[in-house]
Design an enzyme around this catalytic site. Structure first.
Site, short mmCIF file in Angstrom:
data_model
loop_
_atom_site.label_atom_id
_atom_site.label_comp_id
_atom_site.label_asym_id
_atom_site.label_seq_id
_atom_site.Cartn_x
_atom_site.Cartn_y
_atom_site.Cartn_z
N TYR A 114 0.78 -1.20 -0.03
CA TYR A 114 0.01 -0.10 0.18
C TYR A 114 0.87 1.15 0.02
CZ TYR A 114 -2.92 3.80 2.23
OH TYR A 114 -3.30 4.92 2.50
N LEU A 152 5.61 -10.12 -2.45
CA LEU A 152 4.17 -10.21 -2.59
C LEU A 152 3.26 -10.99 -1.88
CD1 LEU A 152 4.18 -10.57 -6.82
CD2 LEU A 152 3.94 -8.49 -5.34
N VAL A 153 3.71 -11.19 -0.51
CA VAL A 153 3.16 -11.85 0.55
C VAL A 153 1.73 -10.96 0.81
CG1 VAL A 153 4.50 -10.79 2.30
CG2 VAL A 153 3.18 -12.86 2.81
N ALA A 177 7.38 -5.44 5.63
CA ALA A 177 6.94 -6.00 6.99
C ALA A 177 5.59 -6.20 7.20
CB ALA A 177 7.46 -4.88 7.98
N THR A 234 6.92 3.21 13.55
CA THR A 234 5.42 3.22 13.70
C THR A 234 5.22 3.99 15.03
OG1 THR A 234 3.50 2.18 14.09
CG2 THR A 234 5.67 0.84 14.46
N TYR A 272 3.83 -6.18 17.55
CA TYR A 272 4.26 -5.39 16.02
C TYR A 272 4.98 -4.35 16.50
CZ TYR A 272 3.70 -2.05 12.53
OH TYR A 272 3.71 -1.03 11.76
N PHE A 275 1.92 7.49 12.08
CA PHE A 275 0.94 7.31 12.54
C PHE A 275 0.04 6.59 11.93
CE2 PHE A 275 1.55 9.36 16.77
CZ PHE A 275 3.08 9.46 16.64
N HIS A 323 -7.76 -2.22 8.38
CA HIS A 323 -7.71 -0.89 8.89
C HIS A 323 -9.14 -0.23 8.77
CE1 HIS A 323 -3.61 -1.62 7.52
NE2 HIS A 323 -3.39 -1.06 8.74
N LEU A 324 -9.38 0.62 9.63
CA LEU A 324 -10.67 1.25 9.84
C LEU A 324 -11.05 2.00 8.36
CD1 LEU A 324 -12.75 2.51 11.60
CD2 LEU A 324 -11.58 4.61 12.03
N1 LIG Z 1 -0.36 1.37 7.08
C1 LIG Z 1 -0.20 1.85 7.96
O1 LIG Z 1 -1.17 2.52 8.91
C2 LIG Z 1 1.13 1.98 8.75
C3 LIG Z 1 1.54 2.58 9.86
C4 LIG Z 1 2.81 2.88 10.47
C5 LIG Z 1 3.83 1.95 9.77
N2 LIG Z 1 3.55 1.33 8.80
C6 LIG Z 1 4.65 0.48 8.12
O2 LIG Z 1 4.61 0.75 6.76
C7 LIG Z 1 4.98 -0.59 6.19
C8 LIG Z 1 4.22 -0.56 4.88
O3 LIG Z 1 2.91 -0.77 5.41
P1 LIG Z 1 1.68 -1.12 4.19
O4 LIG Z 1 0.46 -0.71 4.92
O5 LIG Z 1 1.97 -0.57 2.85
O6 LIG Z 1 1.66 -2.58 4.24
P2 LIG Z 1 1.43 -3.59 3.12
O7 LIG Z 1 1.31 -5.09 3.46
O8 LIG Z 1 0.72 -3.16 2.03
O9 LIG Z 1 2.93 -3.69 2.41
C9 LIG Z 1 4.04 -4.40 2.77
C10 LIG Z 1 4.92 -4.81 1.53
O10 LIG Z 1 5.89 -5.74 2.01
C11 LIG Z 1 5.93 -6.89 1.31
N3 LIG Z 1 6.65 -7.74 2.09
C12 LIG Z 1 6.37 -8.17 3.59
N4 LIG Z 1 7.29 -8.79 3.94
C13 LIG Z 1 8.38 -9.03 2.93
C14 LIG Z 1 9.55 -9.74 2.88
N5 LIG Z 1 10.04 -10.21 3.87
N6 LIG Z 1 10.33 -9.74 1.79
C15 LIG Z 1 9.86 -8.88 0.79
N7 LIG Z 1 8.72 -8.38 0.70
C16 LIG Z 1 7.89 -8.34 1.82
C17 LIG Z 1 4.59 -7.34 1.08
O11 LIG Z 1 4.21 -8.15 0.03
C18 LIG Z 1 3.89 -5.86 0.85
O12 LIG Z 1 3.92 -5.64 -0.76
C19 LIG Z 1 5.09 -1.60 6.96
O13 LIG Z 1 6.51 -1.85 7.46
C20 LIG Z 1 4.33 -1.07 8.21
O14 LIG Z 1 4.71 -1.51 9.20
C21 LIG Z 1 2.27 1.27 8.31
O1 LIG Z 2 -13.31 -2.56 11.78
C1 LIG Z 2 -12.77 -1.72 12.41
C2 LIG Z 2 -11.28 -1.39 12.56
C3 LIG Z 2 -10.59 -0.67 13.18
N1 LIG Z 2 -11.51 -0.03 14.22
C4 LIG Z 2 -10.51 0.80 14.98
O2 LIG Z 2 -10.16 1.85 14.24
C5 LIG Z 2 -8.78 2.17 14.74
C6 LIG Z 2 -7.69 2.23 13.76
O3 LIG Z 2 -7.36 1.05 13.62
P1 LIG Z 2 -6.53 0.46 12.10
O4 LIG Z 2 -6.98 1.22 11.01
O5 LIG Z 2 -6.65 -0.79 12.15
O6 LIG Z 2 -5.15 1.19 12.53
P2 LIG Z 2 -4.31 0.94 14.03
O7 LIG Z 2 -4.17 -0.31 14.66
O8 LIG Z 2 -4.19 2.21 14.99
O9 LIG Z 2 -2.69 0.54 13.25
C7 LIG Z 2 -2.32 1.55 12.30
O10 LIG Z 2 -1.64 2.52 12.66
C8 LIG Z 2 -0.27 2.33 13.42
C9 LIG Z 2 0.15 3.52 13.93
O11 LIG Z 2 -0.44 4.25 14.73
C10 LIG Z 2 0.56 1.56 12.59
O12 LIG Z 2 1.54 1.14 13.38
C11 LIG Z 2 -0.26 0.28 12.28
O13 LIG Z 2 0.82 -0.74 11.28
C12 LIG Z 2 -1.39 0.34 11.55
O14 LIG Z 2 -2.09 -0.79 11.01
C13 LIG Z 2 -8.65 1.50 16.15
O15 LIG Z 2 -9.01 2.14 17.24
C14 LIG Z 2 -9.31 0.36 15.86
O16 LIG Z 2 -9.90 -0.46 17.05
C15 LIG Z 2 -12.77 -0.22 14.47
O17 LIG Z 2 -13.25 0.22 15.15
N2 LIG Z 2 -13.32 -1.08 13.55
#
Ligand SMILES: NC(=O)c1ccc[n+]([C@@H]2O[C@H](COP(=O)([O-])OP(=O)(O)OC[C@H]3O[C@@H](n4cnc5c(N)ncnc54)[C@H](O)[C@@H]3O)[C@@H](O)[C@H]2O)c1
Ligand SMILES: O=c1ccn([C@@H]2O[C@H](COP(=O)(O)OP(=O)(O)O[C@H]3O[C@H](CO)[C@@H](O)[C@H](O)[C@H]3O)[C@@H](O)[C@H]2O)c(=O)[nH]1
Length: 333
Positions: A11, A34-35, A77, A119, A143, A171, A191-192
């Site tokens: 993403y 691509l996991v 990750a 994070t 995590y 965040f 995710h929310l």
């Molecule tokens: N989405 C959030 O709100 C959020 C918030 C804080 C931090 N992060 C961090 O940002 C990064 C990206 O998050 P995202 O939401 O895009 O997740 P995502 O799952 O969409 O993307 C992760 C990508 O990494 C690849 N991957 C995972 N493990 C691998 C490995 N061992 N080798 C090669 N490829 C691998 C997956 O296939 C995927 O394409 C993560 O490190 C996550 O912890 C995300």
């Molecule tokens: O169906 C749902 C899904 C989520 N939530 C709530 O929505 C909020 C946000 O949840 P979510 O979107 O899953 O994000 P987080 O658990 O806060 O974690 C995200 O944000 C973190 C940083 O704040 C990152 O570290 C994580 O990777 C990322 O997944 C939380 O209160 C959840 O309990 C609901 O109430 N209903």
């Protein structure tokens, strides 16, 4: 110069790759197993390798075939708080042990710069709000612990091998490229905002709001939302910061404004014009009450200027993706 993006089919990584390609200042190489990611999310102008970053021989080949790589941006990750509570070893293996394998190979091939996704989850339950970078880091879920361990491993690897790092503590990431061509597609989605928008699309019956007895103004969790393009810009600035020879550092990336889960629901109803049914449900394990970033350090030191400074704008960009891609990338394996 060439930048290596690990997890560039995910993403946030796919938005990073798109931003780098459109900027056109350097070659972009992507590694992704691509996991959880999608091949179709990767801008076709980037060079793509499918493989796992903990496979040292594979990674040696990537560096050998792209000798101009001078910086690594590492998104690859696992990142689901709730899943990590039930299966912590999955997180310590892929996230933490993966970082060890990666740094070993980087040290071997002499690539000494890395920008990495950390994070807000490394802070645990913050004592004061907003959260500053030097506040205590006491994760309350595996995590967050796996990411804090990655930060510590990088600290010692800097001292021992001179690998300089920037840890970017995001965040809550939300939104998509505003033209709707790439976006968030996780399976299962937890995710929310994407869940709220799937209810708006009619793909789910209703939103379950996890807990309304938190110590927050309306009882639901409060989070700070940041757009993946703004994150991408911060990574570009962080690579520049390291190329200029600056020391390793950590920065929060958020908007410094908190929205409760109920406020996100209301904003999504406003933006989409849909009813979006919702009900209260029990708390989800591992959720802190409130997470809001102090992100002035990134603004001052890196010169970061986020463009998506309004929650409706972030939600509208996510809606552009969801409403035009009801089945995401449509590549379910
Ligand atoms: N989405 C959030 O709100 C959020 C918030 C804080 C931090 N992060 C961090 O940002 C990064 C990206 O998050 P995202 O939401 O895009 O997740 P995502 O799952 O969409 O993307 C992760 C990508 O990494 C690849 N991957 C995972 N493990 C691998 C490995 N061992 N080798 C090669 N490829 C691998 C997956 O296939 C995927 O394409 C993560 O490190 C996550 O912890 C995300
Ligand atoms: O169906 C749902 C899904 C989520 N939530 C709530 O929505 C909020 C946000 O949840 P979510 O979107 O899953 O994000 P987080 O658990 O806060 O974690 C995200 O944000 C973190 C940083 O704040 C990152 O570290 C994580 O990777 C990322 O997944 C939380 O209160 C959840 O309990 C609901 O109430 N209903």
């Amino acid at each position: 110069m060439t930048v290596l993006v690990l997890g560039g089919a995910g993403y946030i990584g796919s938005h990073m790759v798109d931003r780098l390609v459109e900027r056109g200042e350097e070659k972009v190489v992507v590694v992704d197993s691509l996991v959880t990611g999608h091949r179709a999310a990767v801008n076709p102008a980037a060079t793509f390798y499918q493989g796992d970053l903990s496979d040292r021989d594979f990674m040696r080949r990537v560096f050998r075939e792209n000798p101009d790589i001078d910086a690594v941006i590492h998104f690859a990750a696992f990142s689901l708080v709730a899943e990590s509570m039930g299966n912590p070893l999955k997180y310590f293996d892929n996230n933490t042990a993966g970082m060890i394998a990666l740094l070993e190979v980087m040290n071997e091939v002499g690539v000494k710069r890395i920008v990495f996704s950390s994070t807000a989850a490394t802070y645990g339950i913050p004592e004061t709000m907003p959260i500053h970078e030097d506040d205590p880091q006491k994760p309350i879920n595996p995590y967050g612990e796996s990411k804090l361990m990655m930060e510590k491993i990088m600290h010692w690897s800097d001292l021992a091998y001179g690998i300089k790092f920037v840890a970017l503590r995001y965040f809550n990431v939300a939104g998509a490229k505003p033209d709707g061509s790439i976006g968030e597609d996780h399976n299962p989605e937890t995710h929310l905002l994407p869940i709220v928008l799937q209810v708006a699309q009619g793909k789910r019956d209703k939103l379950k709001i996890f807990g309304n007895d938190y110590n927050t103004p309306d009882g639901t969790n409060v989070r700070d939302y940041v757009h993946p393009f703004d994150l991408a810009d911060a990574h570009i600035l962080a690579v520049k910061y390291l190329r200029e020879g600056n020391p390793s550092n950590a920065f929060n990336l958020g908007s410094s404004t908190g929205f409760s889960n109920l406020q996100i629901l209301e904003a999504a109803r406003r933006v989409t014009g849909k009813e979006i049914p919702a009900e209260m449900a029990p708390r989800r394990p591992g959720d802190p009450d409130t997470l809001i970033a102090a992100s002035d350090k990134a603004r001052t030191v890196l010169g970061w200027k986020p463009q998506f400074d309004n929650i409706d704008k972030i939600i509208a960009s996510a809606w552009a993706w969801h409403s035009t891609h009801p089945n995401g990338y449509d590549d379910r394996r």
